[in-house]
Write an enzyme that holds these catalytic residues in place. Structure first.
Site, short mmCIF file in Angstrom:
data_model
loop_
_atom_site.label_atom_id
_atom_site.label_comp_id
_atom_site.label_asym_id
_atom_site.label_seq_id
_atom_site.Cartn_x
_atom_site.Cartn_y
_atom_site.Cartn_z
N GLU A 103 0.66 -1.13 -0.05
CA GLU A 103 0.16 0.02 0.15
C GLU A 103 0.82 1.27 -0.23
O GLU A 103 2.10 1.17 0.45
CB GLU A 103 -1.02 0.06 1.03
CG GLU A 103 -2.30 -0.53 1.01
CD GLU A 103 -3.24 0.34 0.38
OE1 GLU A 103 -2.79 1.14 -0.38
OE2 GLU A 103 -4.41 0.23 0.48
N ASP A 104 0.17 2.13 -0.70
CA ASP A 104 1.04 3.55 -0.49
C ASP A 104 0.73 4.14 0.71
O ASP A 104 1.79 4.68 1.41
CB ASP A 104 0.49 4.81 -1.57
CG ASP A 104 -1.00 4.74 -1.65
OD1 ASP A 104 -1.85 3.73 -0.94
OD2 ASP A 104 -1.82 5.41 -2.48
N ASP A 107 -4.65 5.32 6.13
CA ASP A 107 -5.22 6.71 6.56
C ASP A 107 -6.10 6.12 7.83
O ASP A 107 -5.63 5.76 8.81
CB ASP A 107 -5.93 7.62 5.45
CG ASP A 107 -6.41 8.78 6.16
OD1 ASP A 107 -6.89 8.95 7.07
OD2 ASP A 107 -6.43 9.87 5.17
N PHE A 156 -2.99 15.83 4.38
CA PHE A 156 -3.15 15.32 2.95
C PHE A 156 -1.71 15.41 2.16
O PHE A 156 -1.38 16.63 2.38
CB PHE A 156 -4.39 15.88 2.26
CG PHE A 156 -4.73 15.12 1.05
CD1 PHE A 156 -5.54 13.92 1.06
CD2 PHE A 156 -4.14 15.56 -0.30
CE1 PHE A 156 -5.73 13.34 0.16
CE2 PHE A 156 -4.46 14.73 -1.29
CZ PHE A 156 -5.37 13.64 -1.18
N ARG A 169 1.20 12.22 -8.78
CA ARG A 169 1.54 10.91 -8.57
C ARG A 169 3.08 10.63 -8.95
O ARG A 169 3.74 9.78 -8.21
CB ARG A 169 0.66 9.83 -9.43
CG ARG A 169 -0.47 9.73 -8.74
CD ARG A 169 -1.17 8.45 -9.68
NE ARG A 169 -2.45 8.30 -9.57
CZ ARG A 169 -3.39 8.03 -8.40
NH1 ARG A 169 -2.90 7.60 -7.24
NH2 ARG A 169 -4.69 8.07 -8.31
P1 XMP Z 1 -8.23 4.65 4.54
O1 XMP Z 1 -8.79 5.87 5.25
O2 XMP Z 1 -9.38 3.57 4.02
O3 XMP Z 1 -7.88 5.31 3.05
O4 XMP Z 1 -7.10 4.04 5.11
C1 XMP Z 1 -6.68 4.96 2.27
C2 XMP Z 1 -6.81 5.41 0.80
O5 XMP Z 1 -7.20 6.86 0.88
C3 XMP Z 1 -6.47 7.71 -0.02
N1 XMP Z 1 -5.39 8.43 0.87
C4 XMP Z 1 -4.76 9.55 0.34
N2 XMP Z 1 -4.39 9.70 -0.67
N3 XMP Z 1 -3.13 11.56 0.02
C5 XMP Z 1 -3.60 10.90 -1.11
O6 XMP Z 1 -3.23 11.24 -2.22
C6 XMP Z 1 -3.22 11.39 1.31
O7 XMP Z 1 -2.85 12.00 2.17
C7 XMP Z 1 -4.30 10.12 1.34
N4 XMP Z 1 -4.92 9.63 2.70
C8 XMP Z 1 -5.63 8.61 2.16
C9 XMP Z 1 -5.57 6.65 -0.53
O8 XMP Z 1 -6.07 6.34 -1.94
C10 XMP Z 1 -5.38 5.30 0.14
O9 XMP Z 1 -5.24 4.20 -0.22
MG MG Z 2 -6.13 8.72 -4.19
#
Ligand code: XMP
Ligand code: MG
Length: 184
Positions: A103-104, A107, A156, A169
């Site tokens: 995962e990237d 959150d 963010f 990206r």
């Molecule tokens: P959750 O809240 O389910 O979300 O853990 C994970 C997904 O939310 C997106 N995400 C972000 N994307 N900058 C982004 O560009 C951020 O700071 C960010 N925080 C959450 C992302 O797609 C991730 O997989």
């Molecule tokens: Mg996204």
């Protein structure tokens, strides 16, 4: 792209390319040690995990299989609902496999906890998680993550696979955007 290419759209660099690279070296060494002699299937979550997957996989000394999944949270905006829809499923059969989700960013953890139970229901031997970034203060569910690159504040962030409206990206670093970019 480097920070100067961003002009005044960039607020600040949170993690440089060098910092990301050094941490990836450590994560890869740990994964190599943990999976020695096993047949690893890395599952990248599109689109954000493309950079981490490419950089992590190339640092490993073991041959791995790579597969991809695309999921979408219902609901718009920058917050996740935890209700997930599969846009592209895996090609691989997970039965008996050692799976590492890549995962990237984590959150709230809602997307990942859904994904984890979905993949676990397919009969793998093991499922672990590697993420480049994690926002500990944003966690709504606790997910046991084996490999974490960096814990970061709840702001963010963009770059290194992460986008704002599909842009940024391809930044090799992670940064925050100036408020005017969000249009407020
Ligand atoms: P959750 O809240 O389910 O979300 O853990 C994970 C997904 O939310 C997106 N995400 C972000 N994307 N900058 C982004 O560009 C951020 O700071 C960010 N925080 C959450 C992302 O797609 C991730 O997989
Ligand atoms: Mg996204």
């Amino acid at each position: 792209m480097d920070p100067a290419d961003m002009g005044d759209d960039l607020e600040r660099v949170l993690l440089t390319e060098e910092q990301l690279g050094a941490r990836l070296d450590e994560m890869a060494a740990q994964i190599d040690a943990d999976y020695a002699g096993r047949d690893l299937l890395m599952v990248g979550v599109l689109k954000g995990a493309v950079m981490v997957m490419a950089d992590l996989a190339r640092r490993l000394h073991t041959a791995v299989e790579m597969d991809w999944m695309a999921v979408s949270s219902y609901g718009a905006g920058t917050t996740s609902s935890g209700v997930v829809r599969i846009l592209k499923d895996l090609d691989a059969d997970l039965t008996g496999r050692d799976v590492l989700i890549v995962e990237d960013i984590i959150d709230s953890g809602l997307t990942l906890s859904w994904l984890l139970s979905n993949l676990r229901s397919r009969g793998p031997a093991s499922v672990e998680i590697a993420t480049m970034l994690r926002k500990p203060e944003a966690a709504k569910v606790e997910v046991d993550v084996r490999y974490v690159g960096f814990d970061i504040p709840t702001d963010f962030v963009v770059g290194y696979g992460l986008d704002f409206a599909e842009k940024y990206r391809n930044l090799p670093f992670v940064g925050t955007l100036a408020p005017h970019v969000y249009g407020d």
